[in-house]
Design a protein around this motif. Structure first.
Motif, short mmCIF file in Angstrom:
data_model
loop_
_atom_site.label_atom_id
_atom_site.label_comp_id
_atom_site.label_asym_id
_atom_site.label_seq_id
_atom_site.Cartn_x
_atom_site.Cartn_y
_atom_site.Cartn_z
N ARG A 11 22.32 52.09 74.47
CA ARG A 11 23.36 51.66 73.84
C ARG A 11 21.70 51.02 73.34
O ARG A 11 22.09 49.81 72.78
N ILE A 12 20.54 51.22 73.39
CA ILE A 12 19.08 50.37 72.94
C ILE A 12 19.05 51.35 71.93
O ILE A 12 18.49 52.45 72.15
N GLY A 32 14.34 34.43 78.39
CA GLY A 32 13.52 34.85 80.13
C GLY A 32 14.47 37.00 80.16
O GLY A 32 15.24 37.29 79.25
N LEU A 33 13.73 37.05 81.28
CA LEU A 33 14.08 38.48 81.14
C LEU A 33 15.68 39.19 81.18
O LEU A 33 16.49 39.87 80.77
N ARG A 34 16.63 37.84 82.13
CA ARG A 34 17.92 38.38 81.94
C ARG A 34 18.44 37.84 80.94
O ARG A 34 19.26 38.54 80.09
N THR A 35 18.00 37.12 79.86
CA THR A 35 18.90 36.56 78.95
C THR A 35 18.41 38.22 78.48
O THR A 35 19.26 38.54 77.24
N ALA A 36 17.36 38.94 78.04
CA ALA A 36 16.75 39.17 77.19
C ALA A 36 17.72 40.86 77.09
O ALA A 36 18.32 41.19 76.40
N HIS A 37 18.07 41.04 78.31
CA HIS A 37 19.33 42.17 78.26
C HIS A 37 20.01 41.58 78.13
O HIS A 37 21.07 43.27 78.09
N LEU A 38 20.84 40.38 78.05
CA LEU A 38 22.10 39.86 78.22
C LEU A 38 22.53 40.32 76.21
O LEU A 38 22.85 40.71 75.86
N LEU A 39 20.97 40.22 75.69
CA LEU A 39 21.39 40.35 73.76
C LEU A 39 21.04 41.54 74.05
O LEU A 39 21.56 41.89 72.24
N LEU A 40 20.36 42.55 74.61
CA LEU A 40 20.25 44.23 74.10
C LEU A 40 21.68 44.70 74.44
O LEU A 40 21.90 45.00 73.20
N PRO A 46 16.34 44.62 69.71
CA PRO A 46 15.61 43.73 69.27
C PRO A 46 15.80 43.18 67.95
O PRO A 46 16.59 42.10 67.40
N ARG A 47 16.36 44.24 66.53
CA ARG A 47 16.25 43.79 65.08
C ARG A 47 17.25 42.64 64.99
O ARG A 47 17.90 42.16 64.63
N ALA A 48 18.09 43.93 65.79
CA ALA A 48 19.75 43.90 65.28
C ALA A 48 19.89 42.21 66.17
O ALA A 48 21.29 41.14 65.71
N ALA A 52 21.35 39.00 63.79
CA ALA A 52 22.78 38.78 64.33
C ALA A 52 23.51 37.36 63.37
O ALA A 52 24.82 37.52 62.89
N GLY A 53 22.44 36.50 63.80
CA GLY A 53 22.77 35.11 62.81
C GLY A 53 23.34 34.56 64.22
O GLY A 53 23.31 34.32 65.18
N HIS A 54 23.52 32.89 63.43
CA HIS A 54 23.27 31.15 64.65
C HIS A 54 24.66 31.86 65.27
O HIS A 54 25.11 31.83 65.96
N ALA A 55 25.77 32.25 64.78
CA ALA A 55 26.69 31.70 65.14
C ALA A 55 27.18 33.07 65.97
O ALA A 55 27.70 33.04 67.61
N ALA A 56 26.98 34.20 66.01
CA ALA A 56 26.78 35.33 67.05
C ALA A 56 26.05 35.26 67.96
O ALA A 56 26.40 35.61 69.17
N LEU A 57 24.68 34.45 67.66
CA LEU A 57 23.61 34.79 69.19
C LEU A 57 24.55 33.20 70.07
O LEU A 57 24.13 33.42 70.91
N ALA A 58 25.26 32.07 68.74
CA ALA A 58 25.47 31.28 69.85
C ALA A 58 26.61 31.40 70.63
O ALA A 58 27.01 30.51 72.56
N ARG A 59 27.34 32.04 70.63
CA ARG A 59 28.67 32.67 71.68
C ARG A 59 27.43 33.40 72.85
O ARG A 59 29.18 33.09 74.16
#
Length: 383
Positions: A11-12, A32-40, A46-48, A52-59
């Motif tokens: 997945r990475i 933090g590490l937990r949030t970084a894992h959630l985003l990955l 990381p580049r994606a 991703a844009g504000h709307a996608a990240l905000a979800r």
């Protein structure tokens, strides 16, 4: 921070030339590490995440953090990226991102693997079967001798010795690991470019040349109290098991043992006298299910590790790494048959504490000396 499920490597996106994006994510304010894992997990790389844009990240992380992630990297982050890329120009310096082919798989499978590993030294050691050896910073002479002897024999069997570069048992374990072909990994609680504690600087420099220094912290990160318990999960995560040698009832080594058990690693403990404060932690571990061990052969058998064909073969106990009776002639002559403090022996012999520890252990196991209260030793009269 709560545990999260490990992210499948598939997945990475492989880091390749995108190290700057990993460094940016690792240094992002509010992540933090937990949030970084959630985003990955959600976006794959990381580049994606940054594209991703504000709307996608905000979800996933809410609008405020989404705005922060969409903003250009700060001057501090850009400076850190430049510093890291410059540091990597030295051949023995490496940074591995989660998902990199060289990232240790055992560590990648723990619930909260580091995003990045900063490495100074022999990166090949990360692929070796490894055992962690930990224990008290205020170890006894006997404890340090045991740690060094076990580590030497394990290293001679091709097992890499992992520890935390602290004073006491850690330092003795690293010393022993450096003596064998399996060598040693020091997991530090600072940036990989710093040496801490100062008293272990010479040892750290040797490990950087002949072993491997590993950190999850950005270059220049100073020692803070919270860093060291946190790095314990890496010590155990890199290892098949953890051996505890001398630990008080409230020792930080018990944290490493607990984390190791939670990660599914085997925990081993070396027993001691029921009267010794530094044996109480080991005895507690044994009562709680840790495996009592007395020889290196017992550890190797439990690890299901055989000596590597290309490396020197280890004998069955730690005592094989110790000096012989002939090697200890001067030590025996200084002892005579009256009790003598270890500090006095050091002064008389002009040797190092490590050499004296090994000599005393060899003579004690041969039944030629005995230890007395107050840190004294005495030669045993042989009939």
């Amino acid at each position: 921070m709560q545990d999260t499920d490990p992210i499948p490597a598939s997945r990475i996106e492989q880091p390749g030339t995108q190290l700057s994006d990993w460094l940016r994510l690792d240094g992002a304010r509010g992540v933090g590490l937990r949030t970084a894992h959630l985003l990955l997990e959600a976006f794959g790389s990381p580049r994606a995440i940054f594209e991703a844009g504000h709307a996608a990240l905000a979800r996933h992380v809410g609008p405020a953090l989404a705005r922060s992630l969409c903003a250009p990297p700060s001057g501090t982050t850009r400076a850190l990226i430049d510093t890291t890329l410059a540091w990597l120009q030295t051949p023995s310096h490496h940074v591995l991102a989660l998902g990199d082919a060289a990232y240790p798989q055992a560590l990648a499978n723990i619930p909260d693997p580091p995003l990045l590993l900063y490495i100074q030294g022999r990166i090949d050691l990360l692929a070796r079967p490894a055992l962690a050896i930990v224990g008290s910073r205020n170890a006894t002479v006997q404890g340090k001798a045991n740690a060094a002897a076990f580590a030497t024999a394990l290293s001679n069997a091709g097992v890499c010795v992992v520890s935390g570069l602290a004073l006491g048992i850690d330092a003795a374990a690293h010393e022993g690991g450096l003596r064998g072909a399996g060598s040693t990994i020091a997991v530090v609680g600072t940036g990989a470019d710093l040496f801490y504690p100062a008293r272990n600087r010479a040892l750290a420099e040797r490990i950087a040349n002949d072993g491997c220094i590993v950190s999850e912290y950005a270059l220049g990160t100073p020692p803070t109290s919270g860093n060291f318990p946190r790095r314990n999960r890496i010590i155990s995560g890199l290892s098949i098991g953890v051996l505890v040698i001398e630990a008080a009832a409230q020792s930080g080594s018990l944290i490493t043992a607990r984390v190791a058990a939670e990660q599914g690693r085997e925990v081993y403990a070396l027993p001691g006298s029921i009267h010794a404060p530094l044996a109480k932690g080991c005895h507690k571990l044994i009562r709680d299910g840790a495996r009592l061990v007395e020889t290196v052969d017992e550890v190797l058998e439990a690890m299901q590790v055989s000596p590597l064909a290309s490396l020197p073969s280890a004998n069955t106990t730690a005592t094989n790494a110790l000096p012989t009776e002939t090697d200890c002639t001067d030590l025996l002559a200084q002892l005579g048959h009256e009790a003598l403090a270890v500090d006095d022996l050091l002064e008389r012999l002009g040797t190092s504490i490590g050499q004296l520890s090994m000599g005393l252990l060899a003579l004690e196991m041969a039944g030629m000396i005995e230890r007395l209260p107050g840190g004294k030793v005495q030669r045993v009269l042989v009939q």
